[in-house]
Design a protein around this motif. Structure first.
Motif, PDB file in Angstrom:
ATOM      1  N   ARG A 263      36.766  36.046  69.620  1.00  0.00           N
ATOM      2  CA  ARG A 263      36.732  37.017  70.381  1.00  0.00           C
ATOM      3  C   ARG A 263      36.033  38.028  69.069  1.00  0.00           C
ATOM      4  O   ARG A 263      35.774  37.046  67.873  1.00  0.00           O
ATOM      5  CB  ARG A 263      38.300  38.614  69.976  1.00  0.00           C
ATOM      6  N   GLN A 264      34.977  38.683  69.611  1.00  0.00           N
ATOM      7  CA  GLN A 264      33.794  39.682  69.165  1.00  0.00           C
ATOM      8  C   GLN A 264      34.022  40.832  69.313  1.00  0.00           C
ATOM      9  O   GLN A 264      34.352  41.484  69.326  1.00  0.00           O
ATOM     10  CB  GLN A 264      32.653  38.870  70.150  1.00  0.00           C
ATOM     11  N   GLN A 265      33.340  40.457  67.780  1.00  0.00           N
ATOM     12  CA  GLN A 265      33.984  42.182  67.419  1.00  0.00           C
ATOM     13  C   GLN A 265      32.480  42.999  66.120  1.00  0.00           C
ATOM     14  O   GLN A 265      32.028  41.655  65.370  1.00  0.00           O
ATOM     15  CB  GLN A 265      34.729  42.682  66.532  1.00  0.00           C
ATOM     16  N   PHE A 266      32.106  44.048  65.910  1.00  0.00           N
ATOM     17  CA  PHE A 266      30.428  43.412  64.778  1.00  0.00           C
ATOM     18  C   PHE A 266      29.799  42.140  66.040  1.00  0.00           C
ATOM     19  O   PHE A 266      28.835  42.354  64.485  1.00  0.00           O
ATOM     20  CB  PHE A 266      31.285  43.556  63.682  1.00  0.00           C
ATOM     21  N   GLY A 267      29.704  42.263  66.684  1.00  0.00           N
ATOM     22  CA  GLY A 267      28.495  40.944  67.109  1.00  0.00           C
ATOM     23  C   GLY A 267      28.701  39.410  66.712  1.00  0.00           C
ATOM     24  O   GLY A 267      28.497  38.842  66.803  1.00  0.00           O
ATOM     25  N   LEU A 276      40.596  37.039  58.043  1.00  0.00           N
ATOM     26  CA  LEU A 276      41.446  37.095  59.005  1.00  0.00           C
ATOM     27  C   LEU A 276      41.133  35.441  58.428  1.00  0.00           C
ATOM     28  O   LEU A 276      43.073  35.006  59.036  1.00  0.00           O
ATOM     29  CB  LEU A 276      40.539  37.296  59.791  1.00  0.00           C
ATOM     30  N   ARG A 279      44.348  34.325  56.463  1.00  0.00           N
ATOM     31  CA  ARG A 279      45.305  34.714  57.889  1.00  0.00           C
ATOM     32  C   ARG A 279      45.827  33.726  57.942  1.00  0.00           C
ATOM     33  O   ARG A 279      47.019  33.004  58.042  1.00  0.00           O
ATOM     34  CB  ARG A 279      45.659  36.060  57.862  1.00  0.00           C
ATOM     35  N   GLN A 327      51.775  38.206  61.674  1.00  0.00           N
ATOM     36  CA  GLN A 327      50.211  37.977  61.968  1.00  0.00           C
ATOM     37  C   GLN A 327      49.731  37.707  63.153  1.00  0.00           C
ATOM     38  O   GLN A 327      48.607  37.948  63.752  1.00  0.00           O
ATOM     39  CB  GLN A 327      49.983  36.863  60.876  1.00  0.00           C
ATOM     40  N   VAL A 329      50.453  38.463  66.003  1.00  0.00           N
ATOM     41  CA  VAL A 329      50.130  39.592  66.852  1.00  0.00           C
ATOM     42  C   VAL A 329      49.095  40.479  65.764  1.00  0.00           C
ATOM     43  O   VAL A 329      48.197  41.141  66.641  1.00  0.00           O
ATOM     44  CB  VAL A 329      51.315  40.362  66.776  1.00  0.00           C
ATOM     45  N   GLN A 330      49.352  40.806  64.934  1.00  0.00           N
ATOM     46  CA  GLN A 330      47.903  41.420  64.063  1.00  0.00           C
ATOM     47  C   GLN A 330      46.252  41.383  64.574  1.00  0.00           C
ATOM     48  O   GLN A 330      46.033  41.573  65.288  1.00  0.00           O
ATOM     49  CB  GLN A 330      48.359  41.215  62.948  1.00  0.00           C
ATOM     50  N   GLY A 333      45.605  42.301  67.614  1.00  0.00           N
ATOM     51  CA  GLY A 333      45.247  43.501  67.842  1.00  0.00           C
ATOM     52  C   GLY A 333      45.854  44.167  69.182  1.00  0.00           C
ATOM     53  O   GLY A 333      47.240  43.626  69.273  1.00  0.00           O
ATOM     54  N   GLY A 334      45.155  45.330  69.862  1.00  0.00           N
ATOM     55  CA  GLY A 334      46.115  45.715  70.833  1.00  0.00           C
ATOM     56  C   GLY A 334      46.732  44.529  71.617  1.00  0.00           C
ATOM     57  O   GLY A 334      47.591  44.906  72.822  1.00  0.00           O
ATOM     58  N   ILE A 335      45.769  43.415  72.307  1.00  0.00           N
ATOM     59  CA  ILE A 335      46.098  43.148  73.443  1.00  0.00           C
ATOM     60  C   ILE A 335      47.536  42.078  73.136  1.00  0.00           C
ATOM     61  O   ILE A 335      48.688  41.426  73.933  1.00  0.00           O
ATOM     62  CB  ILE A 335      45.282  41.708  73.819  1.00  0.00           C
ATOM     63  N   GLY A 336      47.448  41.570  71.929  1.00  0.00           N
ATOM     64  CA  GLY A 336      48.876  41.094  71.038  1.00  0.00           C
ATOM     65  C   GLY A 336      50.445  42.022  71.560  1.00  0.00           C
ATOM     66  O   GLY A 336      51.284  41.610  71.135  1.00  0.00           O
ATOM     67  N   MET A 337      49.829  43.240  71.609  1.00  0.00           N
ATOM     68  CA  MET A 337      51.428  43.988  71.408  1.00  0.00           C
ATOM     69  C   MET A 337      51.962  44.142  72.657  1.00  0.00           C
ATOM     70  O   MET A 337      52.402  45.074  73.212  1.00  0.00           O
ATOM     71  CB  MET A 337      50.895  45.399  71.246  1.00  0.00           C
TER      72      MET A 337
END
Ligand SMILES: Cc1cc2nc3c(=O)[nH]c(=O)nc-3n(C[C@H](O)[C@H](O)[C@H](O)COP(=O)(O)OP(=O)(O)OC[C@H]3O[C@@H](n4cnc5c(N)ncnc54)[C@H](O)[C@@H]3O)c2cc1C
Lengths: 379, 400
Positions: A263-267, A276, A279, A327, A329-330, A333-337
């Protein structure tokens, strides 16, 4: 000291992992969750063919008589694969108690059927007020006015596998005040089963007994051994259930590691973020502590320490399972819900497991009281 | 709380008198059956409309646009009384999100066109910000709006759009330029969900209910007059809305009565002998610990609100409040699960639908515990995940 599966157990475990991977994709899990029955009869027959249903039972009832390491191996793979068939309910809980019953007339007839896949059982022991304590029973077995017959009255809740069982074993207090267990047909008059779907898709039932009449030879025990045997059976079942939970936790960790790497965020992959990473380390720590306590309990099975170690294990799987589930789920993010990924399904399985058979609070109290008792005894 | 002054006492009485009669049975049922931050849609919008008619729907809006002119304390009292009565919390999209954007950046014409429907509840606006590739990193959004005369042509998708399947309107952040910093090419647009080319797919959540949606756009024409603020300046609009949201929060108003209810639940008899879960000292301690956390949230909120009145910006305290309130809600949901125990295990989605005639097992309040626990995990994910909030907080305190 055994801290891992031996060679034979490992081979068996690998075979099962392949079996579960082949038969049991996440789509299949979802479809079974939503089906009427909640599991697949076809899978059950395959369990029978593979000999899974006879593992713990002696050879004279068609079983294999192997140790609980094999049951742990099965459970780990079933947990990893989100298997929904009532294996623990039938084989480990009800079957386990039946195999230890004094009443060999019953066990000799029923266990071969169970092993062959022709009979499903469940064990009705939890009550609303018992909060995990199998000896805290309100249900009663009193004499009826017909011969030696008995009348069962009471209510049991969240009986695993109740909706698929042909027969059930119920714990109740006899007139002499002692605990016993009784075998009853699920279609007996006065017996009301309300089928339940638990949050993780597992099936269970709320069972009410209103003057259910049974004959005296439906009793499993004759001489007051029921309480100790019931506890022993539950301890063994908890060992196996913890292995199921560990399989689910291991899988959640694997899924989370994968997700954070891709999963990429902020490049950048989100695994780049130190918070993380920590975690993920804590999730791994939770899994490994659980694994250690699992084997620690396995090693002393049959000894007087078993109950204590199992209670520790159950308390651990309660908190560790909750942590790893939350954790995972956390980190997703959204897809974990959502139902889109299996992450949520594992999270729910671990949530249910914690509350069954005495949650963490119950185990902590049990251990604390036991410790107090030991101190008193020593003084 | 200190003894309220006469003015507040009268205010509270007025609110209470209204709340005693205004909500219908269905609205109260929806209030009881709320298991996530987003209350059941239909009944909540019905309640929105009732509050609108009363003139109380938008306490945070300026008076001249339909606000109430209440002080921060009065708003808190209103929130407390709403929670006491058990009405569903209003959906925040119209009043806390798109409303402030139009108020702050809209032209007079846009205000006249859009504000009345937001306020009255005739319209429901969903929030189209997140995309599959743009969550925490919202500025990475790709959904493209190409200029074509008086229109933009929209292509791409949005996701996690809460109640997208119920909405007739959407406010969206879209990409109008890829030059410069990613934040610099984003535009804030208003659209109708019935514009041709929009497709909505609901996503099923952990509790088995669809709440969020994916929304797909293919060549959707949006008139340029639906743009809020300047082209490529949508990020500023979104930031302004966030700031508008800050302060004035009232989680404590929900948590305090919820904790009372949980205490009552823990002392219910388990069987004829009268034993209860609360006999367990361990549970007592956990309840007490939770109470300390709840009070800490309540009073932090009130402290922040009190300072706001003196013109102070909450700054990093906004992140702090988001973190502590979401975490105490999660802790609450866990303790509730442990107290209710086995009775919480069956997931009874069908029985929990508002107006359902399916009986289900056990007490209705117990059935809510599992979905609430599952859904409350989202509190540390949405509205800026707690990881992101902690980073913001760290940045702020390290810089000072
Ligand atoms: C119930 C619910 C309702 C929602 N409603 C809406 C809606 O109506 N409209 C809308 O537009 N969106 C909505 N969202 C989306 C929400 O805003 C996003 O889920 C959120 O921004 C997180 O993005 P993501 O899900 O893509 O997770 P990601 O951003 O992929 O995050 C995955 C994990 O990585 C962590 N992470 C990411 N970046 C960092 C970093 N820099 N440092 C440390 N950790 C990091 C996150 O904290 C998280 O644990 C909703 C989400 C939920 C769960």
């Amino acid at each position: 000291m055994q801290y891992q599966y031996n060679e034979e157990q490992s081979q068996f475990k690998d075979m099962l992992r392949k079996f579960v991977q082949d038969k049991y994709g996440y789509d299949c899990h979802l479809a079974l969750c939503k089906s009427e029955q909640g599991y697949s009869e076809e899978h059950w027959q395959q369990f029978a063919e593979l000999g899974l249903l006879g593992l713990p039972f002696s050879e004279n009832v068609g079983g294999l008589g192997v140790d609980s390491g094999f049951l742990m191996a099965i459970a780990e793979e079933f947990g990893r694969g989100l298997v929904l068939e009532p294996y623990i309910a039938t084989v480990v809980l009800a079957g386990g108690l039946l195999a230890k019953a004094d009443n060999s007339d019953l066990s000799n007839v029923l266990l071969p059927k169970l092993v062959a896949g022709d009979l499903k059982l469940c064990l009705a022991w939890e009550e609303r007020a018992s909060r995990g304590n199998p000896l805290d029973v309100n249900a009663t077995a009193t004499r009826s006015h017909i011969g030696d017959n008995l009348l069962i009255n009471g209510e049991k809740c969240v009986v695993l596998g109740a909706s698929s069982a042909d027969k059930l074993i119920v714990t109740a207090v006899a007139e002499d005040g002692g605990l016993n267990a009784y075998l009853i047909d699920c279609d007996a008059v006065g017996l009301h089963v309300q089928a339940q779907t638990l949050a993780d898709g597992q099936r269970a039932g709320q069972i009410r007994f209103c003057n259910v009449e049974i004959s005296a030879d439906a009793a499993l025990f004759s001489d007051g051994k029921a309480a100790a045997t019931l506890q022993e059976t539950l301890h063994e079942a908890l060992l196996v259930m913890a292995a199921d939970g560990l399989g689910a936790m291991d899988q959640l960790l694997a899924l989370s590691l994968d997700y954070c790497k891709t999963r990429q965020q902020f490049g950048v992959p989100i695994a780049t973020f130190q918070t993380l990473q920590h975690r993920l380390s804590d999730m791994m720590i939770a899994c490994e502590k659980t694994r250690s306590l699992l084997w620690a309990a396995f090693q002393v099975q049959g000894s007087s320490e078993f109950g204590e170690r199992v209670a520790m294990l159950k308390a651990q799987i309660g908190s560790a399972g909750r942590y790893v589930g939350q954790q995972a789920v956390q980190l997703h993010g959204g897809i974990g819900m959502t139902e889109e990924l299996s992450v949520g399904a594992y999270f729910k399985r671990l949530t249910v497991l914690d509350l069954l058979c005495g949650n963490r609070d119950y185990q902590l109290n049990y251990l604390a009281q036991r410790q107090t008792q030991l101190t008193v005894d020593a003084a | 709380m200190l003894i309220e002054d006469q003015h507040s006492v009268e205010f509270r009485a007025e609110i209470r008198a209204f709340l005693d009669v205004a909500p219908s049975e269905e609205i109260l049922e929806a209030g009881r059956k709320t298991t996530s931050v987003f209350a059941p849609f239909k009944e909540t919008m019905a309640w929105h409309k009732i509050l609108f008619r009363q003139g109380w729907v938008a306490p945070t809006w300026p008076l001249e646009y339909g606000g109430t002119g209440w002080t921060v304390e009065q708003r808190y009292i209103f929130a407390e009384e709403c929670n006491r009565r058990g009405v569903p919390p209003l959906l925040p999209q119209n009043l806390q999100m798109v409303g402030p954007a139009v108020l702050g950046f809209g032209t007079q014409e846009q205000k006249e066109e859009f504000l009345p429907g937001m306020l009255s509840g005739e319209d429901f606006w969903c929030q189209g910000y997140s995309e599959p590739g743009a969550g925490s990193d919202l500025a990475a959004l790709k959904c493209r709006a190409d200029s074509d005369g008086d229109d933009y042509i929209l292509n791409g998708s949005k996701t996690w759009t809460t109640y997208g399947h119920h909405a007739n309107k959407m406010f969206a952040l879209v990409r109008t330029s890829s030059a410069g910093k990613p934040q610099a090419g984003i535009t804030f647009l208003l659209l109708d969900m019935n514009f041709p080319g929009i497709e909505v797919r609901p996503i099923v959540g952990l509790d088995g209910c669809p709440e969020q949606c994916e929304v797909f756009f293919s060549d959707v024409r949006v008139p340029k007059r639906n743009r809020i603020g300047e082209e490529n300046k949508g990020w500023n609009v979104a930031k302004y809305v966030l700031e508008f949201e800050r302060g004035g929060s009232s989680f404590g108003a929900w948590l305090v009565p919820a904790l009372e209810k949980l205490r009552a639940r823990s002392s219910l008899a388990l069987d004829d002998s009268g034993r209860s879960v609360a006999d367990d000292v361990h549970i007592q301690r956990r309840l007490t610990e939770l109470e300390i956390d709840v009070r800490a949230v309540e009073h932090t909120e009130k402290r922040v609100n009190a300072n706001l009145k003196h013109g102070e910006n909450p700054g990093p305290m906004a992140s702090l409040l988001k973190i502590i309130s979401s975490e105490v809600m999660q802790k609450f949901s866990e303790l509730q699960l442990d107290i209710v125990g086995l009775d919480a295990l069956p997931l009874q989605t069908a029985a929990l639908a508002v107006g359902s005639d399916i009986a289900g097992f056990g007490e209705e309040s117990d059935m809510l515990v599992m979905p609430y626990y599952l859904n409350t995990r989202a509190a540390s994910i949405y509205a800026g995940s707690n990881e992101v909030q902690r980073s913001l907080l760290a940045k702020a305190i390290l810089a000072s």
